[in-house]
Design a protein around this motif. Structure first.
Motif, PDB file in Angstrom:
ATOM      1  N   ALA A 190      41.428  35.795  37.775  1.00  0.00           N
ATOM      2  CA  ALA A 190      39.991  36.113  37.723  1.00  0.00           C
ATOM      3  C   ALA A 190      39.256  35.645  38.973  1.00  0.00           C
ATOM      4  O   ALA A 190      38.291  36.290  39.406  1.00  0.00           O
ATOM      5  CB  ALA A 190      39.367  35.457  36.484  1.00  0.00           C
TER       6      ALA A 190
ATOM      7  N   VAL B  20      43.429  41.650  33.840  1.00  0.00           N
ATOM      8  CA  VAL B  20      42.252  41.508  34.723  1.00  0.00           C
ATOM      9  C   VAL B  20      41.972  42.832  35.448  1.00  0.00           C
ATOM     10  O   VAL B  20      40.814  43.247  35.589  1.00  0.00           O
ATOM     11  CB  VAL B  20      42.445  40.330  35.706  1.00  0.00           C
ATOM     12  CG1 VAL B  20      41.361  40.321  36.778  1.00  0.00           C
ATOM     13  CG2 VAL B  20      42.444  39.012  34.935  1.00  0.00           C
TER      14      VAL B  20
ATOM     15  N   LEU C 195      33.784  41.037  37.004  1.00  0.00           N
ATOM     16  CA  LEU C 195      34.126  40.021  35.998  1.00  0.00           C
ATOM     17  C   LEU C 195      33.329  38.757  36.305  1.00  0.00           C
ATOM     18  O   LEU C 195      33.538  38.111  37.321  1.00  0.00           O
ATOM     19  CB  LEU C 195      35.635  39.725  36.023  1.00  0.00           C
ATOM     20  CG  LEU C 195      36.138  38.614  35.085  1.00  0.00           C
ATOM     21  CD1 LEU C 195      35.732  38.882  33.634  1.00  0.00           C
ATOM     22  CD2 LEU C 195      37.662  38.478  35.170  1.00  0.00           C
TER      23      LEU C 195
ATOM     24  N   LEU D  90      34.824  34.160  32.461  1.00  0.00           N
ATOM     25  CA  LEU D  90      36.171  34.083  31.870  1.00  0.00           C
ATOM     26  C   LEU D  90      36.171  32.924  30.885  1.00  0.00           C
ATOM     27  O   LEU D  90      35.841  31.786  31.256  1.00  0.00           O
ATOM     28  CB  LEU D  90      37.221  33.822  32.958  1.00  0.00           C
ATOM     29  CG  LEU D  90      38.613  33.415  32.445  1.00  0.00           C
ATOM     30  CD1 LEU D  90      39.298  34.567  31.697  1.00  0.00           C
ATOM     31  CD2 LEU D  90      39.507  32.942  33.596  1.00  0.00           C
TER      32      LEU D  90
ATOM     33  N   VAL E  13      40.120  45.091  33.128  1.00  0.00           N
ATOM     34  CA  VAL E  13      38.696  44.712  33.017  1.00  0.00           C
ATOM     35  C   VAL E  13      37.925  45.268  34.218  1.00  0.00           C
ATOM     36  O   VAL E  13      36.834  45.842  34.065  1.00  0.00           O
ATOM     37  CB  VAL E  13      38.535  43.172  32.948  1.00  0.00           C
ATOM     38  CG1 VAL E  13      37.054  42.788  32.954  1.00  0.00           C
ATOM     39  CG2 VAL E  13      39.220  42.614  31.708  1.00  0.00           C
TER      40      VAL E  13
ATOM     41  N   LEU F 113      35.355  38.154  29.860  1.00  0.00           N
ATOM     42  CA  LEU F 113      36.707  38.313  29.305  1.00  0.00           C
ATOM     43  C   LEU F 113      36.995  37.063  28.483  1.00  0.00           C
ATOM     44  O   LEU F 113      36.901  35.937  28.989  1.00  0.00           O
ATOM     45  CB  LEU F 113      37.727  38.442  30.444  1.00  0.00           C
ATOM     46  CG  LEU F 113      39.215  38.289  30.065  1.00  0.00           C
ATOM     47  CD1 LEU F 113      39.659  39.362  29.074  1.00  0.00           C
ATOM     48  CD2 LEU F 113      40.091  38.344  31.325  1.00  0.00           C
TER      49      LEU F 113
END
Ligand code: NAD
Length: 247
Positions: free
Chosen positions: A124, A73, A83, A86, A76, A8
């Motif tokens: 995250a 988030v 994830l 970041l 995602v 991300l």
């Protein structure tokens, strides 16, 4: 280097963020492209990533707004299921001399450039801790190390990002999450376009490698920090500035 990873990147519709999103995709990652206002530009980045054979989508969020960040988030995770990387890149300037700086100028820059990093990191890391894997890369600035007249708000935010990087690195290391920062020098983007020719000439004299940086110069170092090659580095700030500042 990043095959199968999910990234991300905040503020990825243009400039350094765009270059980072594309470089991570070139290295094999699927990428969520965050933007705050310009959906068309973000979609262009998404299309370019897809043409490289990777998955991508654009996700709107103001990084200074906790609700937006939580939703981003979650999106995602809904889309990609995990994830891994970041990149806190979104940033603004509202330059003014300290004595003339308005409270709104201070707040806007601190909220986007520092609080935004806090909010995105917090959102995250919940997932990264469960995964026992994460790479967080914060885009700071050399001025956060050396200061800069006319940028008290921006310098305070970027110095804060460097401190936040070190603390997050210490807190998250046991979960195999590394947190590092990049301190770019003068990079040719919309952010620096409006500066006077006189100031640019003056800056150039201070750069041993005798050229301004390009977004790709920063993006390649971000990709390195996101890769396994950097797995034993955390809490560091790497200067990508042509030698401008040698701490
Ligand atoms: P830029 O203005 O081209 O890009 C900034 C991006 O952040 C834009 O896409 C913008 O839409 C996004 N953004 C701004 N506020 C946002 C918000 N609240 N939520 C989500 N996105 C937001 O500038 P750039 O030069 O590409 O800057 C990228 C990062 O690099 C910034 O953090 C900047 O401070 C840092 N930096 C730039 C330089 C330079 O010389 N250009 C030097 C040091 C550090």
């Amino acid at each position: 280097m990043l095959e199968g990873k999910v990234a991300l990147v905040t503020g990825a519709s243009r400039g350094i963020g765009r270059a980072i999103a594309l470089e991570l995709a070139r290295q094999g990652a699927n990428v969520a492209v965050n933007y705050d206002g310009n959906e068309a530009k973000a979609n262009e980045v998404v299309e370019t990533i897809r043409s490289l054979g990777r998955e991508a989508f654009a996700v709107q969020a103001d990084v200074a707004c906790a609700e937006d960040v939580e939703r981003m988030v979650k999106t995602v995770l809904d889309q990609f299921g995990r994830l891994d990387i970041l990149v806190n890149n979104a940033g603004i300037t509202r330059d003014n001399l300290l004595m003339r700086m308005k409270e709104e100028e201070w707040d806007a820059v601190i909220n986007t450039n520092l609080k935004g990093v806090f909010l995105c990191t917090k959102a995250a890391t919940r997932t990264m801790m469960k995964q026992r894997y994460g790479r967080i890369i914060n885009v700071a600035s050399v001025v956060g190390v050396i200061g800069n007249p006319g940028q008290a708000n921006y310098v305070a935010a970027k110095a804060g990002v460097i401190g936040l990087t070190k603390t997050a690195a210490r807190e998250l290391a046991s979960r195999n999450i590394t947190v590092n920062a990049i301190a770019p020098g003068f990079i040719t983007t919309d952010m620096t376009e409006g500066l006077s020719e006189e100031l640019k000439a003056d800056m150039l004299k201070q750069i041993p490698l005798a050229r301004f940086g390009e977004p790709d110069d920063v993006a390649r170092v971000v990709a390195f920090l996101a890769s396994d090659a950097a797995c034993y580095m955390t809490g560091q700030t790497l200067h990508v500035d042509g030698g401008m500042v040698m701490p």
